[in-house]
Enzyme design. Structure first.
Site, PDB file in Angstrom:
ATOM      1  N   HIS A  14       0.804  -1.723   0.073  1.00  0.00           N
ATOM      2  CA  HIS A  14      -0.257   0.069   0.124  1.00  0.00           C
ATOM      3  C   HIS A  14       0.825   0.980  -0.219  1.00  0.00           C
ATOM      4  CE1 HIS A  14      -3.911   1.873   1.834  1.00  0.00           C
ATOM      5  NE2 HIS A  14      -2.570   3.182   1.315  1.00  0.00           N
ATOM      6  N   HIS A  16       1.884   5.143  -1.689  1.00  0.00           N
ATOM      7  CA  HIS A  16       1.249   6.445  -2.209  1.00  0.00           C
ATOM      8  C   HIS A  16       2.714   7.045  -3.256  1.00  0.00           C
ATOM      9  CE1 HIS A  16      -2.885   6.544  -0.662  1.00  0.00           C
ATOM     10  NE2 HIS A  16      -2.058   6.577   0.836  1.00  0.00           N
ATOM     11  N   LYS A 100      -9.444  -0.438  -5.506  1.00  0.00           N
ATOM     12  CA  LYS A 100      -9.883   0.269  -4.635  1.00  0.00           C
ATOM     13  C   LYS A 100     -10.533   0.822  -4.457  1.00  0.00           C
ATOM     14  CE  LYS A 100      -8.336   2.496  -0.404  1.00  0.00           C
ATOM     15  NZ  LYS A 100      -6.677   2.463   0.029  1.00  0.00           N
ATOM     16  N   HIS A 137      -9.996   0.738   2.011  1.00  0.00           N
ATOM     17  CA  HIS A 137      -9.965   1.734   3.172  1.00  0.00           C
ATOM     18  C   HIS A 137     -11.442   1.739   4.083  1.00  0.00           C
ATOM     19  CE1 HIS A 137      -8.758   5.811   4.994  1.00  0.00           C
ATOM     20  NE2 HIS A 137     -10.035   5.724   6.183  1.00  0.00           N
ATOM     21  N   HIS A 175      -4.486  -0.912   5.950  1.00  0.00           N
ATOM     22  CA  HIS A 175      -4.171   0.152   6.755  1.00  0.00           C
ATOM     23  C   HIS A 175      -4.415  -0.005   8.702  1.00  0.00           C
ATOM     24  CE1 HIS A 175      -6.404   2.847   5.605  1.00  0.00           C
ATOM     25  NE2 HIS A 175      -5.882   3.425   4.705  1.00  0.00           N
ATOM     26  N   ASP A 248       1.681   2.362   3.348  1.00  0.00           N
ATOM     27  CA  ASP A 248       0.729   4.347   3.453  1.00  0.00           C
ATOM     28  C   ASP A 248       1.274   5.152   3.251  1.00  0.00           C
ATOM     29  OD1 ASP A 248      -1.391   5.202   2.727  1.00  0.00           O
ATOM     30  OD2 ASP A 248      -2.457   5.365   4.848  1.00  0.00           O
TER      31      ASP A 248
HETATM   32  C1  NCD Z   1      -3.152   8.929   2.236  1.00  0.00           C
HETATM   33  C2  NCD Z   1      -2.751  10.315   1.212  1.00  0.00           C
HETATM   34  O1  NCD Z   1      -2.154  10.824   1.545  1.00  0.00           O
HETATM   35  O2  NCD Z   1      -3.456   9.494   0.001  1.00  0.00           O
HETATM   36  N1  NCD Z   1      -3.644  10.053   3.720  1.00  0.00           N
HETATM   37  C3  NCD Z   1      -3.050   8.932   5.006  1.00  0.00           C
HETATM   38  O3  NCD Z   1      -3.931   9.700   5.436  1.00  0.00           O
HETATM   39  N2  NCD Z   1      -2.856   7.257   5.241  1.00  0.00           N
HETATM   40  C4  NCD Z   1      -4.829   8.376   1.336  1.00  0.00           C
HETATM   41  C5  NCD Z   1      -4.919   7.469   2.366  1.00  0.00           C
HETATM   42  O4  NCD Z   1      -4.184   6.077   2.660  1.00  0.00           O
HETATM   43  O5  NCD Z   1      -5.766   7.520   3.645  1.00  0.00           O
HETATM   44 ZN    ZN Z   2      -3.132   4.892   2.049  1.00  0.00          ZN
END
Ligand code: NCD
Ligand code: ZN
Length: 346
Positions: A14, A16, A100, A137, A175, A248
């Site tokens: 996971h 970003h 997702k 999520h 998460h 995450d």
């Molecule tokens: C994530 C993001 O910034 O894209 N933020 C987070 O707090 N984890 C989005 C997510 O995974 O919830």
């Molecule tokens: Zn995330």
């Protein structure tokens, strides 16, 4: 004498990566240590179709520095208009490894997420048929529900009914932050797993709020009480194949986090493995680190484990940059609040 630990090269289930200058800045932080990652689709606008995922994958590979190897495992952002045939085609070609689900409004860039779960039934059924996992999520967005209860309430109100209504659907609860989620995953017969972040193994809600408000510890789902953190540590270090690493890692510039309404996300890609080694060592569970970082995830996703290995070496405390420069501004690296003795490398 220094101690070493050699494990199969880890994957991040996971992550970003963002786009543009931010992508270029953060991608090496992940690719340095991880072979593959499930790449989140919450760009603006989101990655909804197979064609958009293919284009995003190309941008990620174009941003990868010379000499680094990394395989992005792409995901599609589920909307109420998602076409089951497009999902099946993108999965069939091997491009897309998961879909997702963001409840609309649950977190950063989730406005296009799902409001009416009945409208995504045909997609979920097709996914169950082809064995494509749904990454969830797991928080309700009902403003009446306390933010610290949103994950536990989601299990009862949304996740459990959805799984019962779609037999065979593979689900990753992402998460996880509560003992309720750990128990729910452990109680499931099949087809359910969970990712756990490094930061949720380290912080509880006091880290965010006690002695001053600390925006760099604010992420969603928000860290809970200490007893929940302990449950997560137990799940991650316990060797159960249903729990694996999803960092995450969610970069935001300091300007976006340090303001009156700061956004959610911890940036952990840089030092995740050193943090995890420290956590597992404290639990006398270093022999189970590889399962969590490198074996359980591929097994759930039906992918081979990585052939390459990664070595961690214990010695004098290692330091990481406090922040990296993203082109858009600095991004603060997660500070676990304790010394890290394991460095990546021999
Ligand atoms: C994530 C993001 O910034 O894209 N933020 C987070 O707090 N984890 C989005 C997510 O995974 O919830
Ligand atoms: Zn995330």
């Amino acid at each position: 004498m220094s101690r070493t630990l050699t494990i199969r090269r880890p994957d991040d289930w996971h992550l970003h990566l963002r786009d543009g200058a931010m992508l270029a800045a953060v991608l090496p932080e992940t690719a340095r240590h991880f072979a593959r990652a499930i790449v989140m689709p919450n760009l603006v606008p989101p990655v909804v179709t197979g064609a958009q995922a293919a284009a995003y994958r190309d941008r990620i590979l174009a941003a990868l520095p010379e000499g680094m190897r990394f395989e992005p495992l792409m995901t599609l952002y589920l909307t109420e208009d998602t076409d089951p045939d497009d999902v099946a085609a993108a999965a069939g070609s091997g491009l897309v490894r998961a879909v997702k689900l963001y409840p609309a409004g649950a977190t950063t860039n989730s406005a296009s997420g799902v409001q009416d779960f009945n409208r995504v039934r045909p997609v979920l059924e097709r996914m169950a048929g082809i064995g494509l996992p749904l990454c969830v999520h797991g928080e309700v967005t009902d403003p009446q529900v306390d933010i610290f209860d949103r994950e536990a309430v989601f299990i009862d109100r949304v996740l459990d009914p959805m799984r019962r209504a779609t037999p065979g659907l593979k689900v990753v609860m992402e998460h996880v932050t509560t003992s309720e989620a750990v128990d729910y995953v452990k109680g499931a017969q099949t087809g359910l797993a969970a990712t756990i972040t490094a930061h949720h193994l380290v912080i509880n809600r006091n880290h965010i709020l006690a002695g001053g408000i600390r925006p760099h510890y604010y992420c969603l789902p928000v860290a809970k009480r200490e007893r929940h953190r302990r449950a997560l540590v137990g799940a991650a270090t316990g060797g159960d194949a249903r729990f694996f690493l999803g960092t995450d890692s969610a970069p935001h510039t300091d300007a976006r986090k340090q303001q009156a309404c700061g956004c959610a996300g911890c940036f952990t890609a840089t030092n995740t493995l050193s943090v995890l080694a420290e956590v597992f060592e404290r639990e006398s569970a270093l022999d189970r680190l590889e399962r969590f970082t490198s074996r359980n995830g591929p097994a759930f996703y039906g992918l081979p484990v990585n052939e390459e290995t990664l070595t961690l070496t214990r010695g004098a405390p290692v330091t990481y940059p406090e922040r990296i420069d993203s082109g858009d501004g600095p991004v603060t690296v997660f500070d676990p609040g304790f010394k890290l003795h394991w460095k990546v490398g021999a």
